[in-house]
Design an enzyme around this catalytic site. Structure first.
Site, PDB file in Angstrom:
ATOM      1  N   GLU A   1      25.297  34.822  37.234  1.00 27.93           N
ATOM      2  CA  GLU A   1      25.520  34.323  35.882  1.00 27.93           C
ATOM      3  C   GLU A   1      26.316  33.014  35.921  1.00 27.93           C
ATOM      4  O   GLU A   1      27.400  32.981  36.497  1.00 27.93           O
ATOM      5  CB  GLU A   1      26.280  35.377  35.063  1.00 27.93           C
ATOM      6  CG  GLU A   1      25.472  36.660  34.885  1.00 27.93           C
ATOM      7  CD  GLU A   1      26.327  37.888  34.563  1.00 27.93           C
ATOM      8  OE1 GLU A   1      27.527  37.734  34.276  1.00 27.93           O
ATOM      9  OE2 GLU A   1      25.781  39.008  34.635  1.00 27.93           O
TER      10      GLU A   1
ATOM     11  N   GLU B   1      23.500  42.417  35.065  1.00 29.93           N
ATOM     12  CA  GLU B   1      23.955  42.731  36.420  1.00 29.93           C
ATOM     13  C   GLU B   1      23.003  43.665  37.165  1.00 29.93           C
ATOM     14  O   GLU B   1      22.748  43.482  38.354  1.00 29.93           O
ATOM     15  CB  GLU B   1      25.363  43.340  36.383  1.00 29.93           C
ATOM     16  CG  GLU B   1      26.481  42.333  36.076  1.00 29.93           C
ATOM     17  CD  GLU B   1      26.621  42.018  34.602  1.00 29.93           C
ATOM     18  OE1 GLU B   1      25.932  42.680  33.781  1.00 29.93           O
ATOM     19  OE2 GLU B   1      27.406  41.118  34.251  1.00 29.93           O
TER      20      GLU B   1
ATOM     21  N   PHE C   1      32.815  39.259  37.909  1.00 28.85           N
ATOM     22  CA  PHE C   1      34.068  39.977  38.144  1.00 28.85           C
ATOM     23  C   PHE C   1      33.682  41.313  38.778  1.00 28.85           C
ATOM     24  O   PHE C   1      32.681  41.916  38.377  1.00 28.85           O
ATOM     25  CB  PHE C   1      34.822  40.233  36.836  1.00 28.85           C
ATOM     26  CG  PHE C   1      35.490  39.007  36.263  1.00 28.85           C
ATOM     27  CD1 PHE C   1      36.839  38.761  36.480  1.00 28.85           C
ATOM     28  CD2 PHE C   1      34.760  38.104  35.508  1.00 28.85           C
ATOM     29  CE1 PHE C   1      37.448  37.630  35.955  1.00 28.85           C
ATOM     30  CE2 PHE C   1      35.364  36.970  34.984  1.00 28.85           C
ATOM     31  CZ  PHE C   1      36.716  36.722  35.201  1.00 28.85           C
TER      32      PHE C   1
ATOM     33  N   ASP D   1      34.678  44.134  38.358  1.00 30.37           N
ATOM     34  CA  ASP D   1      34.587  45.188  37.357  1.00 30.37           C
ATOM     35  C   ASP D   1      33.148  45.359  36.840  1.00 30.37           C
ATOM     36  O   ASP D   1      32.765  46.446  36.419  1.00 30.37           O
ATOM     37  CB  ASP D   1      35.502  44.855  36.179  1.00 30.37           C
ATOM     38  CG  ASP D   1      36.864  44.377  36.640  1.00 30.37           C
ATOM     39  OD1 ASP D   1      37.840  45.116  36.479  1.00 30.37           O
ATOM     40  OD2 ASP D   1      36.959  43.258  37.201  1.00 30.37           O
TER      41      ASP D   1
ATOM     42  N   HIS E   1      38.878  43.184  34.011  1.00 30.47           N
ATOM     43  CA  HIS E   1      38.623  41.935  34.748  1.00 30.47           C
ATOM     44  C   HIS E   1      39.585  41.783  35.921  1.00 30.47           C
ATOM     45  O   HIS E   1      39.854  40.671  36.359  1.00 30.47           O
ATOM     46  CB  HIS E   1      38.764  40.715  33.829  1.00 30.47           C
ATOM     47  CG  HIS E   1      37.629  40.528  32.876  1.00 30.47           C
ATOM     48  ND1 HIS E   1      37.415  41.365  31.804  1.00 30.47           N
ATOM     49  CD2 HIS E   1      36.632  39.606  32.836  1.00 30.47           C
ATOM     50  CE1 HIS E   1      36.345  40.951  31.133  1.00 30.47           C
ATOM     51  NE2 HIS E   1      35.845  39.892  31.740  1.00 30.47           N
TER      52      HIS E   1
END
Lengths: 324, 317
Positions: A29, A60, A83, A85, A129
């Site tokens: 991204e 994702e 990230f 996460d 994050h």
């Protein structure tokens, strides 16, 4: 030799791989036109074009699934998850597909893909994050996991990951992206699975990775003022990890502390402690101690996050405790 | 028009193989879970007939037909599903993971909705490497409830990738009617992403083959992704041994009317084919399956040391 920030070392490794191997592609991204949220891919799309440095939608599961399919079809994709996460959204592709393909297809083909992703706190980025989730991937047969602590290692480990015939998760600590360090112009290849002794010492061994390496070194410096010489081992690679180097150090120091930024419970440190309690049992003159984050999500407020994150003082205290 | 006898033979091979698997499963010679595609053979045979050796296929948990239609040899197939060391995956994958990477068969898949992103990546690889290869993902109508379906179609559409998504619409999402699970139909879904959709009679192998050939030609011309919806019937349960309490027995009794193999046979007879030729094809399929089963029975069991050493590539010395 050049002095680079860690994020520039990552960028250089990607640029070299793209230049050397036409099957290497990048996808993620905002990695192209925007150059990546942390600048790791800055300038690469201009140089290698939008097909090889591909901006993806915010998808994702699709990004990592596509990386698996591309890797099974002759490419070496390097996917970026913005990230760590966010990797929760791509767990199937990574855990059920990438990690298992070589095994469950009887070795017909591997999945030579890399997943780069930043972990770690210190930026008040909050609970979604900031996490350090690397232990999840160390637990999955078929994946490799590396986590550099210096710009030189960020470069070398990423090159090694891209060259690897199996899927490698490259975890970059986002608080270290701005850190400067020397990177050789043509460094020797660094095999995955080799730790380095970041600081030699005779009295206790501190095993760490990522940002915790720097806290451990700071702790060792403080301990040295009291005549305690701690050896700091930078794991560099978490799966596989360098058992021999840790055991060798423990055999000299007889005391072991493992430091990590991640939640302490059920983490990388737990695995190292369990192994050393087994194969290093006769060498131990004190309890193996872990230093990690408490069992809470990463908080947002600066004062809360400061209380949450492990630091040099906690590592030094653990070393003193095991030496007691 | 695709070669009718070749399509007929492929459907027979799939049917014979799967009915044999049902027997082997009942007898305890096939362990684990198997999901049969009996009744859906025309979709696998028709779509794969449109593909060349350079193309890629990602399949589903109901993937035996796709693997065989892609050219996976019966010997390696049966040995795999019967958990033998001579299985193409060394007995480590089984029914839900039959794969033949050399033939671009990227695997059946135990996870609903996992195949389409993998096919998307294969399509991306074909594009990036500058080949004229295309990628196909089979999926069931129940999979449309998975988020990966939407991510895949979106990415394929914005990048105009050579990806063909083939929906095997059998009306069932595992044990539930798919119309109780999915709010959108395929024409509306594909229209939302601006992707061409065609619906075909999935029990008419010629119709499937014609639609697939047309779609693949479009993909090779770089016209972007396509979706084929093949309406068909799942004759058996979600898995072998499924008591199917959720299903009206009436439905099962009507399914034979739609048998794609009987229909193909009748069409060929009507077009002048000799019954003896078709009978011979049936006997050949039966014999080939029997030979593969005999070979698998004689093969050594799956090898633990090979499995233990097969997680990663061998270390370079």
């Amino acid at each position: 030799m050049a002095e680079l920030r860690m994020v520039q070392a990552v960028n250089r490794a990607l640029a070299e791989a793209l230049a050397e191997d036409p099957t290497v592609i990048l996808l993620g991204e905002d990695i192209g036109a925007a150059g990546g949220p942390f600048g790791a891919t800055r300038g690469l799309q201009e140089k290698f074009g939008p097909d090889r440095v591909r901006d993806t939608p915010i998808s994702e599961a699709g990004i990592v699934g596509a990386a698996v399919g591309a890797a099974l079809s002759g490419l070496k994709p390097v996917a970026e998850i913005m990230f760590m996460d966010f990797i929760t959204l791509a767990m199937d592709a990574l855990v059920n597909q990438a990690a298992k393909a070589r095994f469950m297809f009887g070795g017909q083909r591997g999945v030579p893909m890399v997943l780069r992703t930043p972990h770690g706190g210190g930026l008040s980025a909050g609970p979604q994050h900031s996490q350090c989730l690397e232990a999840w991937f160390c637990h999955i047969p078929g994946l490799k996991v590396v986590c550099p602590a210096t710009p030189a290692d960020a470069h070398a480990l990423l090159r090694a990951a891209i060259a690897d015939p199996d899927p490698v998760v490259v975890v970059e600590n986002k608080a270290l992206y701005a850190m400067k360090g020397e990177v050789e112009d043509a460094p020797a290849p660094l095999p995955i699975g080799r730790a380095r002794i970041a600081r030699p010492g005779r009295d206790a061994t501190i095993v760490a990775y990522g940002a915790a390496v720097h806290w451990a070194t700071e702790a060792a410096t403080a301990l040295a003022q009291d005549g305690i010489e701690a050896e700091v081992i930078d794991l560099r690679s978490l799966q596989p990890w360098d058992e021999a180097t840790v055991l060798d150090s423990l055999s000299r120091t007889h005391h072991l502390v493992i430091a990590q930024e991640a939640v302490e419970a059920f983490g990388v440190g737990a695995e190292i402690a369990a192994r050393m309690a087994d194969i290093g049992f006769d060498e131990l003159d004190g309890p193996i101690l872990r230093v990690g984050a408490p069992f809470t999500p990463v908080p947002f407020a600066k004062e809360l996050e400061r209380a949450y994150r492990p630091d040099a003082a906690r590592i030094a205290a653990a070393v003193r405790r095991t030496l007691d | 028009m695709s070669d009718p006898i070749a399509l007929f033979r492929m459907m027979l091979t799939i049917r014979e193989a799967e009915l044999a698997l049902a027997r082997l499963f009942a007898d305890g010679e096939v362990p684990g879970f198997i999901h049969l595609s009996v009744g859906q053979e025309a979709v696998a045979a028709g779509v794969c007939a449109a593909l060349g050796p350079q193309d890629s296929v990602a399949s589903t948990h109901r993937g035996h037909g796709h693997a065989l239609a892609r050219g996976m040899a019966l010997e390696g197939f049966f040995a795999e599903v019967m958990a033998k060391s001579t299985g193409l995956c060394g007995g480590r994958g089984g029914s839900m993971h039959v794969a033949d990477l050399k033939r671009g068969m990227l695997g059946a898949n135990g996870i609903v909705g996992a195949g389409p992103p993998i096919a998307l990546g294969a399509a991306l690889a074909h594009r990036t490497r500058g080949t004229d290869g295309v990628a196909v993902a089979f999926f069931g109508d129940g999979a449309l409830a998975e988020g990966t379906m939407h991510e895949t179609l979106n990415m394929a559409a914005i990048w105009r990738l050579p990806l063909l998504l083939v929906c095997e619409n059998n009306g069932w999402a595992e044990f539930s009617r798919s119309d109780t699970q999915v709010a959108v139909n395929l024409p509306a879904w594909t229209a939302a992403y601006g992707v061409p959709h065609v619906e075909v009679d999935g029990n008419d192998v010629q119709a499937v083959a014609t639609a697939a050939a047309d779609a693949v030609a479009g993909l090779r011309r770089g016209e972007g992704p396509r979706v084929i919806e093949a309406r068909t019937h799942r004759w058996r349960g979600h898995y072998e041994g499924d008591p199917q309490r959720y299903r009206d027995p009436e439905e099962a009794s009507r399914m034979a009317e739609h048998d794609p193999i009987a229909r193909a046979r009748a069409a060929m007879i009507a077009a002048g084919a000799a019954a003896a030729t078709l009978d011979a094809a049936e006997a050949e399929a039966r014999d080939a399956v029997a030979a593969a089963i005999a070979a698998a029975r004689a093969a050594p069991p799956a090898d633990w040391m090979a499995a233990l050493n097969g997680v990663y590539a061998p270390a370079e010395v």
